[in-house]
Design an enzyme around this catalytic site. Structure first.
Site, PDB file in Angstrom:
ATOM      1  N   HIS A  82      -1.394   0.292   6.033  1.00 29.95           N
ATOM      2  CA  HIS A  82      -2.239   0.892   5.003  1.00 29.95           C
ATOM      3  C   HIS A  82      -2.609   2.329   5.359  1.00 29.95           C
ATOM      4  CE1 HIS A  82      -2.964  -3.499   5.201  1.00 29.95           C
ATOM      5  NE2 HIS A  82      -2.725  -3.424   3.912  1.00 29.95           N
TER       6      HIS A  82
HETATM    7  S1  FES Z   1      -4.066   0.123   8.198  1.00 25.83           S
HETATM    8 FE1  FES Z   1      -4.242  -1.899   7.438  1.00 25.83          FE
HETATM    9  S2  FES Z   1      -3.588  -3.109   9.120  1.00 25.83           S
HETATM   10 FE2  FES Z   1      -3.494  -1.085   9.871  1.00 25.83          FE
END
Ligand code: FES
Length: 175
Positions: A136
């Site tokens: 993410h």
């Molecule tokens: S940014 Fe979501 S698990 Fe690493």
């Protein structure tokens, strides 16, 4: 043309394969490899001893400790300097670099993103010279501190000691 990042990644993969067996760097890789691990009692061992003598400056390996991946990075003077300079930057989870390392040359952190647990990519992949979690988009710096993205905390530093100049021991012995 091979970029510096690609070279770092290749060195990382070679070291990982040669020293501790293949441990993936992608978000989904660790659970898959973990399922191939030999036995629960081996994974449950309290400590992992690592020979760091062959890890040259700028290189990083991933080792398993209690079933979790741990990054061991032999930091360059530039990476150390960048981490120290950034001590004064705005942080989501403020910690000084000095409080996160026993020896500035070596960064030892759990390779588990504090957002939802993916394994971040090797050093040099993130916007702050550190580690990118591709799941993410969390960026950790050269001290493993979260600098951008949804992860709420820095990469945790496990308990570790130096047995001697070339041996790192992660974890505490039981009994
Ligand atoms: S940014 Fe979501 S698990 Fe690493």
């Amino acid at each position: 043309m091979v970029t510096e990042h690609e070279e770092n990644r290749r060195d990382f993969l070679l070291l990982t394969t040669g020293l501790v067996g293949a441990v993936g760097v992608g978000g989904a890789a660790w659970p898959f490899i973990k399922s191939m691990s030999p036995s629960a009692d081996v994974l449950a061992q309290a400590t992992t001893e690592v020979d760091i003598s062959s890890i040259s400056e700028g290189q990083m390996i991933t080792v398993p400790w209690q079933g979790k991946p741990v990054f061991i990075l032999h930091r360059t003077p530039e990476q150390i300097e960048r981490a120290r300079t950034d001590d004064n930057a705005s942080m989501l989870d403020p910690e000084s670099d000095a409080s996160r390392v026993k020896n500035p040359e070596w960064l030892v952190v759990l390779a588990i993103c504090t957002h939802l647990g993916c394994v971040p990519q090797p050093v040099g992949t993130g916007d702050y010279g550190g580690f990118l979690c591709p799941c993410h988009g969390s960026h950790y710096d050269t001290s493993g501190r979260i600098r951008q993205g949804p992860a709420p905390e820095n990469l945790p530093v496990p308990y570790y000691t130096y047995k001697d100049d070339s041996t790192l021991v992660i974890g505490k012995a039981v009994g």
